[in-house]
Design a protein around this motif. Structure first.
Motif, PDB file in Angstrom:
ATOM      1  N   GLY A   1     -16.865  64.998  -3.978  1.00  0.00           N
ATOM      2  CA  GLY A   1     -16.443  64.484  -2.689  1.00  0.00           C
ATOM      3  C   GLY A   1     -15.160  65.137  -2.205  1.00  0.00           C
ATOM      4  O   GLY A   1     -15.019  65.467  -1.022  1.00  0.00           O
ATOM      5  N   VAL A   2     -14.211  65.335  -3.116  1.00  0.00           N
ATOM      6  CA  VAL A   2     -12.958  66.016  -2.758  1.00  0.00           C
ATOM      7  C   VAL A   2     -13.238  67.460  -2.342  1.00  0.00           C
ATOM      8  O   VAL A   2     -12.651  67.969  -1.379  1.00  0.00           O
ATOM      9  CB  VAL A   2     -11.967  65.969  -3.936  1.00  0.00           C
ATOM     10  CG1 VAL A   2     -10.712  66.788  -3.624  1.00  0.00           C
ATOM     11  CG2 VAL A   2     -11.584  64.528  -4.253  1.00  0.00           C
ATOM     12  N   LEU A   3     -14.149  68.109  -3.047  1.00  0.00           N
ATOM     13  CA  LEU A   3     -14.544  69.477  -2.683  1.00  0.00           C
ATOM     14  C   LEU A   3     -15.112  69.514  -1.273  1.00  0.00           C
ATOM     15  O   LEU A   3     -14.726  70.362  -0.453  1.00  0.00           O
ATOM     16  CB  LEU A   3     -15.569  69.994  -3.685  1.00  0.00           C
ATOM     17  CG  LEU A   3     -16.305  71.291  -3.299  1.00  0.00           C
ATOM     18  CD1 LEU A   3     -15.336  72.451  -3.193  1.00  0.00           C
ATOM     19  CD2 LEU A   3     -17.412  71.597  -4.306  1.00  0.00           C
TER      20      LEU A   3
ATOM     21  N   PRO B   1     -28.252  68.552  -3.267  1.00  0.00           N
ATOM     22  CA  PRO B   1     -28.339  68.180  -4.685  1.00  0.00           C
ATOM     23  C   PRO B   1     -27.540  66.929  -5.012  1.00  0.00           C
ATOM     24  O   PRO B   1     -27.929  66.148  -5.888  1.00  0.00           O
ATOM     25  CB  PRO B   1     -27.767  69.405  -5.414  1.00  0.00           C
ATOM     26  CG  PRO B   1     -27.931  70.533  -4.455  1.00  0.00           C
ATOM     27  CD  PRO B   1     -27.740  69.914  -3.092  1.00  0.00           C
ATOM     28  N   LEU B   2     -26.430  66.724  -4.304  1.00  0.00           N
ATOM     29  CA  LEU B   2     -25.574  65.561  -4.573  1.00  0.00           C
ATOM     30  C   LEU B   2     -26.334  64.260  -4.332  1.00  0.00           C
ATOM     31  O   LEU B   2     -26.188  63.296  -5.091  1.00  0.00           O
ATOM     32  CB  LEU B   2     -24.326  65.614  -3.702  1.00  0.00           C
ATOM     33  CG  LEU B   2     -23.279  64.524  -3.956  1.00  0.00           C
ATOM     34  CD1 LEU B   2     -22.722  64.634  -5.363  1.00  0.00           C
ATOM     35  CD2 LEU B   2     -22.153  64.619  -2.919  1.00  0.00           C
TER      36      LEU B   2
ATOM     37  N   THR C   1      -3.987  66.037  -6.972  1.00  0.00           N
ATOM     38  CA  THR C   1      -3.437  64.715  -6.666  1.00  0.00           C
ATOM     39  C   THR C   1      -4.477  63.825  -6.001  1.00  0.00           C
ATOM     40  O   THR C   1      -4.643  62.655  -6.370  1.00  0.00           O
ATOM     41  CB  THR C   1      -2.210  64.843  -5.756  1.00  0.00           C
ATOM     42  OG1 THR C   1      -1.207  65.640  -6.408  1.00  0.00           O
ATOM     43  CG2 THR C   1      -1.631  63.473  -5.426  1.00  0.00           C
ATOM     44  N   VAL C   2      -5.183  64.370  -5.019  1.00  0.00           N
ATOM     45  CA  VAL C   2      -6.200  63.585  -4.310  1.00  0.00           C
ATOM     46  C   VAL C   2      -7.303  63.148  -5.261  1.00  0.00           C
ATOM     47  O   VAL C   2      -7.722  61.980  -5.265  1.00  0.00           O
ATOM     48  CB  VAL C   2      -6.786  64.390  -3.138  1.00  0.00           C
ATOM     49  CG1 VAL C   2      -7.993  63.665  -2.542  1.00  0.00           C
ATOM     50  CG2 VAL C   2      -5.731  64.623  -2.070  1.00  0.00           C
ATOM     51  N   ALA C   3      -7.781  64.078  -6.093  1.00  0.00           N
ATOM     52  CA  ALA C   3      -8.849  63.745  -7.043  1.00  0.00           C
ATOM     53  C   ALA C   3      -8.398  62.671  -8.031  1.00  0.00           C
ATOM     54  O   ALA C   3      -9.153  61.745  -8.353  1.00  0.00           O
ATOM     55  CB  ALA C   3      -9.299  64.999  -7.789  1.00  0.00           C
ATOM     56  N   ALA C   4      -7.158  62.779  -8.508  1.00  0.00           N
ATOM     57  CA  ALA C   4      -6.634  61.794  -9.453  1.00  0.00           C
ATOM     58  C   ALA C   4      -6.496  60.422  -8.805  1.00  0.00           C
ATOM     59  O   ALA C   4      -6.841  59.398  -9.411  1.00  0.00           O
ATOM     60  CB  ALA C   4      -5.286  62.261  -9.998  1.00  0.00           C
ATOM     61  N   VAL C   5      -6.003  60.382  -7.573  1.00  0.00           N
ATOM     62  CA  VAL C   5      -5.837  59.107  -6.867  1.00  0.00           C
ATOM     63  C   VAL C   5      -7.186  58.462  -6.591  1.00  0.00           C
ATOM     64  O   VAL C   5      -7.367  57.251  -6.773  1.00  0.00           O
ATOM     65  CB  VAL C   5      -5.050  59.318  -5.553  1.00  0.00           C
ATOM     66  CG1 VAL C   5      -5.095  58.060  -4.693  1.00  0.00           C
ATOM     67  CG2 VAL C   5      -3.609  59.695  -5.844  1.00  0.00           C
ATOM     68  N   VAL C   6      -8.148  59.258  -6.137  1.00  0.00           N
ATOM     69  CA  VAL C   6      -9.486  58.727  -5.849  1.00  0.00           C
ATOM     70  C   VAL C   6     -10.099  58.131  -7.111  1.00  0.00           C
ATOM     71  O   VAL C   6     -10.651  57.021  -7.092  1.00  0.00           O
ATOM     72  CB  VAL C   6     -10.402  59.825  -5.280  1.00  0.00           C
ATOM     73  CG1 VAL C   6     -11.855  59.351  -5.239  1.00  0.00           C
ATOM     74  CG2 VAL C   6      -9.943  60.216  -3.880  1.00  0.00           C
ATOM     75  N   CYS C   7      -9.998  58.838  -8.219  1.00  0.00           N
ATOM     76  CA  CYS C   7     -10.555  58.339  -9.475  1.00  0.00           C
ATOM     77  C   CYS C   7      -9.842  57.078  -9.942  1.00  0.00           C
ATOM     78  O   CYS C   7     -10.478  56.163 -10.484  1.00  0.00           O
ATOM     79  CB  CYS C   7     -10.482  59.419 -10.552  1.00  0.00           C
ATOM     80  SG  CYS C   7     -11.655  60.780 -10.299  1.00  0.00           S
TER      81      CYS C   7
END
Length: 244
Positions: free
Chosen positions: A103-105, A123-124, A74-80
């Motif tokens: 970022g969510v990770l 690396p990011l 849910t968080v990843a979907a909302v952020v995207c």
């Protein structure tokens, strides 16, 4: 209509990549002096996609462990979705969508273990600047790679000074994360970088005060800062759309 399809595709991307986060978050959520987890809480060796790093966190007997998969999805979907709505069809959106699941990770790991692993943060930063360098060559961008580079260096240096002043309240992992956040927000200019940084610290302060009021912490309690710095960067990208 184009915006609708871009946002929809971004939500699906966020939800799909969110499914890959739980196992990595569980394995990385350890104290600095411990190796990455190689087994589930029941002792079963972790195997699977990406040599056991990607996917849902489940034991051999089917029990789930680690951070909640529905929450991360849910968080990843909302952020995207937020990033897509703010960026629209500009080339840098691809960069933001690549960075969002990472970022969510990092936020999940920091909330769990109060740690931002070097294996991800360093690396990011390199990947972010490289991808923005490619995006800067494409037509229709709304940013500057030079500003992103200088923003990365400036924010990293600023956070390093804060770390030297107060190492107990400001982790070195936050300094390394700043290299990425400075590039993302600096891409849009110094004003966005500053506002995004302030937003991150304000959100962190509100979180800490809320815990104190709820009597779940006191003024000396340590809290993860990374998730709020990441949220501040998202706020910066969102605010950049108002100046486009």
């Amino acid at each position: 209509m184009e915006t609708f399809w871009i946002t929809t595709a971004s939500v699906l991307w966020g939800g799909g990549t969110g499914l890959l986060i739980p196992r990595a978050a569980y394995r990385l959520s350890v104290p600095p002096d411990e190796p990455w987890r190689a087994a589930c809480p029941a002792g079963h060796p972790i195997t699977g996609t990406g040599k056991g790093w990607l996917g849902r966190a489940r034991c051999a007997d089917g029990d789930s462990y680690g951070p909640s998969t529905p929450v991360l999805v849910t968080v990843a979907a909302v952020v995207c979705a937020v990033l897509a709505a703010a960026t629209d069809a500009r080339p840098e959106l691809v960069v933001w969508l690549v960075l969002a699941p990472v970022g969510v990770l990092l936020a999940a790991v920091d909330f769990t273990a109060e740690r931002l692993p070097d294996v991800v943060t360093l690396p990011l930063a390199v990947i972010t600047l490289a991808l923005l360098g490619v995006a800067a060559l494409l037509p229709g961008v709304d940013g500057s790679w030079r500003n992103a580079l200088f923003g990365s260096l400036a924010l990293g240096a600023s956070y390093f000074v804060l770390f030297l002043i107060n190492p107990r309240g400001f982790g070195f992992g936050d300094v390394k994360l700043a290299l990425t956040l400075g590039a993302v927000t600096g891409w849009y200019g110094w004003g966005i970088l500053i506002v995004a940084s302030i937003a991150g610290f304000l959100l962190f302060s509100v979180y800490g005060l809320t815990l104190i009021v709820a009597r779940r912490a006191d003024r000396k309690s340590a809290h993860p800062l990374g998730p709020f710095l990441l949220t501040g960067a998202c706020v910066g990208v969102l605010l950049s759309s108002f100046g486009s």
